[in-house]
Design an enzyme around this catalytic site. Structure first.
Site, mmCIF file in Angstrom:
data_model
loop_
_atom_site.group_PDB
_atom_site.id
_atom_site.type_symbol
_atom_site.label_atom_id
_atom_site.label_comp_id
_atom_site.label_asym_id
_atom_site.label_seq_id
_atom_site.Cartn_x
_atom_site.Cartn_y
_atom_site.Cartn_z
ATOM 1 N N GLY A 15 0.728 -1.233 -0.057
ATOM 2 C CA GLY A 15 0.129 -0.036 -0.093
ATOM 3 C C GLY A 15 0.851 1.242 0.013
ATOM 4 O O GLY A 15 0.252 2.320 0.243
ATOM 5 N N SER A 21 1.879 8.048 2.130
ATOM 6 C CA SER A 21 1.118 6.708 2.294
ATOM 7 C C SER A 21 1.376 6.311 3.931
ATOM 8 O O SER A 21 2.404 6.346 4.383
ATOM 9 C CB SER A 21 1.599 5.751 1.482
ATOM 10 O OG SER A 21 1.320 5.955 0.267
ATOM 11 N N ASP A 66 -0.634 -6.069 -7.945
ATOM 12 C CA ASP A 66 -1.952 -5.650 -8.104
ATOM 13 C C ASP A 66 -2.843 -6.649 -7.289
ATOM 14 O O ASP A 66 -2.798 -7.860 -7.697
ATOM 15 C CB ASP A 66 -2.379 -5.454 -9.478
ATOM 16 C CG ASP A 66 -3.738 -5.011 -9.606
ATOM 17 O OD1 ASP A 66 -4.497 -5.350 -8.749
ATOM 18 O OD2 ASP A 66 -3.915 -4.481 -10.828
ATOM 19 N N VAL A 67 -3.423 -6.472 -6.257
ATOM 20 C CA VAL A 67 -4.091 -7.507 -5.373
ATOM 21 C C VAL A 67 -5.437 -8.001 -6.155
ATOM 22 O O VAL A 67 -5.863 -8.931 -5.553
ATOM 23 C CB VAL A 67 -4.582 -6.959 -3.837
ATOM 24 C CG1 VAL A 67 -3.301 -6.810 -3.179
ATOM 25 C CG2 VAL A 67 -5.344 -5.697 -4.068
ATOM 26 N N ILE A 94 -4.339 -0.954 1.985
ATOM 27 C CA ILE A 94 -4.830 -0.979 0.605
ATOM 28 C C ILE A 94 -6.277 -0.662 0.765
ATOM 29 O O ILE A 94 -7.090 -1.139 1.401
ATOM 30 C CB ILE A 94 -4.476 -2.065 -0.400
ATOM 31 C CG1 ILE A 94 -3.078 -2.399 -0.387
ATOM 32 C CG2 ILE A 94 -5.483 -2.093 -1.471
ATOM 33 C CD1 ILE A 94 -2.603 -3.560 -1.055
ATOM 34 N N TYR A 158 -18.542 8.713 2.384
ATOM 35 C CA TYR A 158 -17.845 7.548 2.409
ATOM 36 C C TYR A 158 -18.448 6.111 1.755
ATOM 37 O O TYR A 158 -17.625 5.384 1.081
ATOM 38 C CB TYR A 158 -17.442 7.332 3.678
ATOM 39 C CG TYR A 158 -15.935 6.972 4.126
ATOM 40 C CD1 TYR A 158 -14.942 7.825 4.082
ATOM 41 C CD2 TYR A 158 -15.515 5.505 4.361
ATOM 42 C CE1 TYR A 158 -13.747 7.386 4.221
ATOM 43 C CE2 TYR A 158 -14.525 4.973 4.499
ATOM 44 C CZ TYR A 158 -13.469 5.993 4.469
ATOM 45 O OH TYR A 158 -12.088 5.525 4.699
ATOM 46 N N LYS A 165 -15.024 -1.363 4.764
ATOM 47 C CA LYS A 165 -14.278 -1.338 6.031
ATOM 48 C C LYS A 165 -15.103 -1.931 7.118
ATOM 49 O O LYS A 165 -14.249 -2.668 7.977
ATOM 50 C CB LYS A 165 -14.259 0.292 6.450
ATOM 51 C CG LYS A 165 -13.201 1.193 5.802
ATOM 52 C CD LYS A 165 -11.995 0.699 5.672
ATOM 53 C CE LYS A 165 -10.904 1.605 4.928
ATOM 54 N NZ LYS A 165 -9.557 0.798 4.467
ATOM 55 N N VAL A 194 -5.865 11.814 7.476
ATOM 56 C CA VAL A 194 -4.602 12.284 7.046
ATOM 57 C C VAL A 194 -4.564 12.498 5.676
ATOM 58 O O VAL A 194 -5.386 11.542 4.895
ATOM 59 C CB VAL A 194 -3.622 11.167 7.553
ATOM 60 C CG1 VAL A 194 -2.319 11.598 7.322
ATOM 61 C CG2 VAL A 194 -3.669 10.431 9.062
ATOM 62 N N LEU A 197 -3.102 10.328 -0.944
ATOM 63 C CA LEU A 197 -3.669 10.000 -2.072
ATOM 64 C C LEU A 197 -4.906 9.802 -2.022
ATOM 65 O O LEU A 197 -5.886 10.222 -2.529
ATOM 66 C CB LEU A 197 -2.927 9.276 -2.938
ATOM 67 C CG LEU A 197 -2.939 9.191 -4.335
ATOM 68 C CD1 LEU A 197 -2.347 10.608 -4.902
ATOM 69 C CD2 LEU A 197 -1.751 8.093 -5.018
ATOM 70 N N ALA A 198 -5.075 8.626 -1.161
ATOM 71 C CA ALA A 198 -6.540 7.915 -1.102
ATOM 72 C C ALA A 198 -7.498 9.163 -0.430
ATOM 73 O O ALA A 198 -8.706 8.967 -0.851
ATOM 74 C CB ALA A 198 -6.533 6.690 -0.232
HETATM 75 N N1 LIG Z 1 -5.734 8.880 4.872
HETATM 76 C C1 LIG Z 1 -6.640 8.679 5.880
HETATM 77 O O1 LIG Z 1 -7.277 9.717 6.122
HETATM 78 C C2 LIG Z 1 -7.153 7.126 6.137
HETATM 79 C C3 LIG Z 1 -7.819 7.214 7.253
HETATM 80 C C4 LIG Z 1 -8.216 5.856 7.793
HETATM 81 C C5 LIG Z 1 -7.907 4.796 7.155
HETATM 82 N N2 LIG Z 1 -7.256 5.017 6.010
HETATM 83 C C6 LIG Z 1 -6.778 3.847 5.201
HETATM 84 O O2 LIG Z 1 -5.453 3.635 5.066
HETATM 85 C C7 LIG Z 1 -5.218 2.931 4.020
HETATM 86 C C8 LIG Z 1 -4.006 3.348 3.375
HETATM 87 O O3 LIG Z 1 -4.525 4.577 2.653
HETATM 88 P P1 LIG Z 1 -3.547 6.014 2.616
HETATM 89 O O4 LIG Z 1 -4.607 6.931 2.972
HETATM 90 O O5 LIG Z 1 -2.241 5.599 3.069
HETATM 91 O O6 LIG Z 1 -3.624 6.293 0.841
HETATM 92 P P2 LIG Z 1 -2.503 5.879 -0.176
HETATM 93 O O7 LIG Z 1 -3.446 6.315 -1.325
HETATM 94 O O8 LIG Z 1 -1.285 6.030 0.097
HETATM 95 O O9 LIG Z 1 -2.675 4.386 0.018
HETATM 96 C C9 LIG Z 1 -3.551 3.465 -0.742
HETATM 97 C C10 LIG Z 1 -2.749 2.462 -1.454
HETATM 98 O O10 LIG Z 1 -4.039 1.407 -1.994
HETATM 99 C C11 LIG Z 1 -2.927 0.855 -3.179
HETATM 100 N N3 LIG Z 1 -4.240 0.155 -4.073
HETATM 101 C C12 LIG Z 1 -4.905 0.666 -4.816
HETATM 102 N N4 LIG Z 1 -5.756 -0.249 -5.386
HETATM 103 C C13 LIG Z 1 -4.663 -1.554 -5.332
HETATM 104 C C14 LIG Z 1 -4.559 -2.578 -6.005
HETATM 105 N N5 LIG Z 1 -5.517 -3.090 -6.980
HETATM 106 N N6 LIG Z 1 -3.582 -3.502 -5.877
HETATM 107 C C15 LIG Z 1 -2.606 -3.017 -4.732
HETATM 108 N N7 LIG Z 1 -2.635 -1.874 -4.229
HETATM 109 C C16 LIG Z 1 -3.574 -1.129 -4.600
HETATM 110 C C17 LIG Z 1 -2.633 2.348 -4.015
HETATM 111 O O11 LIG Z 1 -1.462 2.005 -4.705
HETATM 112 C C18 LIG Z 1 -2.200 3.041 -2.502
HETATM 113 O O12 LIG Z 1 -0.746 2.502 -2.290
HETATM 114 C C19 LIG Z 1 -6.281 2.496 3.323
HETATM 115 O O13 LIG Z 1 -7.002 1.292 3.687
HETATM 116 C C20 LIG Z 1 -7.228 3.785 3.866
HETATM 117 O O14 LIG Z 1 -8.528 3.301 3.528
HETATM 118 C C21 LIG Z 1 -6.833 6.158 5.473
#
Ligand SMILES: NC(=O)c1ccc[n+]([C@@H]2O[C@H](COP(=O)([O-])OP(=O)(O)OC[C@H]3O[C@@H](n4cnc5c(N)ncnc54)[C@H](O)[C@@H]3O)[C@@H](O)[C@H]2O)c1
Length: 258
Positions: A15, A21, A66-67, A94, A158, A165, A194, A197-198
């Site tokens: 991820g 990230s 790619d998962v 992810i 969301y 989730k 935080v 990108l996501a």
């Molecule tokens: N940023 C926030 O506010 C926040 C809050 C709570 C939870 N989260 C969770 O944290 C996790 C990481 O997100 P993040 O905020 O670091 O953003 P991020 O965009 O940096 O990370 C998401 C990752 O998922 C990967 N991804 C998407 N589709 C994929 C696939 N088919 N195969 C492999 N990888 C794939 C992306 O390449 C990316 O690296 C996620 O589950 C997100 O829901 C984020």
């Protein structure tokens, strides 16, 4: 001096897209604690940036995964098996949903959008765990995934990611039950907002951040290092009797009713 000690341990960290990230914050902290890390990236497009990040960690290597593709997950298992022979940590950071399914009407979520979001964001957690299980079983292991409060509360926009989730957190409990006898612990961290990108793909994210600061008991934002520190704890033997749980790293926001 007390320090988390992960020397001699091997981690699969999925991820990392860039330096923002949450998985990257986790990778850095566990590497500092002595772990060897394999970082996977979702596509060729991310290869050079993830390789650049990995080059800053001792003993790290990267590979594409790619998962949604089982054979790519199996390739990761083979590479780790060849290099290390075992895995003591798996970090799943992810999530993915189509932009149009993260705004507007949840009741009108199309089947393809629902399936894609659940497949990438929740099923991948179960499936990768299963495919690397022989490596996790060798010495026992700790698994951490990243969740959000929308698993059990309604959050505007969301939408389908809340459904994903909810499934993810249920999977944490079910896997913890099933894998406990193999000395494999399974936990989630539910993080506050935080800017990653996501996060940018969630409509109204700025409003979410503002409300978070106003209403959380600690009235302050979290950052990716807060998530990294919580993950390092859960991944270490310090959390040896912690499994099947969701740890909130959200300045207490989840505890509020208003
Ligand atoms: N940023 C926030 O506010 C926040 C809050 C709570 C939870 N989260 C969770 O944290 C996790 C990481 O997100 P993040 O905020 O670091 O953003 P991020 O965009 O940096 O990370 C998401 C990752 O998922 C990967 N991804 C998407 N589709 C994929 C696939 N088919 N195969 C492999 N990888 C794939 C992306 O390449 C990316 O690296 C996620 O589950 C997100 O829901 C984020």
């Amino acid at each position: 001096m007390y320090q988390i000690d992960l020397r001699g341990r091997h981690a699969l960290v999925m991820g990392v897209a860039n330096h923002r990230s949450l998985s990257w914050a986790i990778a850095q902290l566990i590497a500092q604690a002595g772990a060897r890390v394999c970082l996977t990236y979702a596509s060729e497009r991310l290869k050079s940036s993830v390789e650049e990040l990995a080059a800053t960690l001792p003993h790290a290597f990267t590979t594409e995964c790619d998962v949604t593709k089982d054979y790519e997950i199996d390739e990761v298992r083979k590479k780790i098996e060849g290099r290390w022979g075992s895995l003591e940590m798996f970090v799943h950071g992810i999530a993915f949903a189509r932009k149009e399914d993260l705004e507007g009407s949840f009741v009108a979520t199309p089947r393809e959008g629902f399936q894609l979001a659940l497949d990438v964001s929740a099923y991948s957690f179960i499936n990768v765990t299963n495919r690397v299980l022989p490596l996790l079983e060798k010495n026992g292991a700790s698994i951490v995934t990243l969740s959000y409060l929308a698993a059990n509360r309604a959050v505007p926009n969301y939408n389908v990611m809340g459904s994903a989730k909810a499934v993810l957190e249920q999977s944490v409990r079910q896997l913890a039950y099933e894998l406990g006898p193999q000395r494999i612990r399974v936990n989630a961290i539910s993080a506050g907002p935080v800017r990653t990108l996501a996060a940018r793909s969630i409509a109204g994210f700025t409003t979410m951040e503002e409300m978070f600061e106003q209403r959380s008991p600690l009235h302050r934002h979290i950052d990716s290092d807060d998530v990294g520190a919580a993950a390092a704890y859960l991944l270490s033997d310090d959390a040896q009797n912690v499994t099947g749980t969701t740890l909130y790293v959200d300045s207490g926001y989840h505890a509020m009713g208003m």
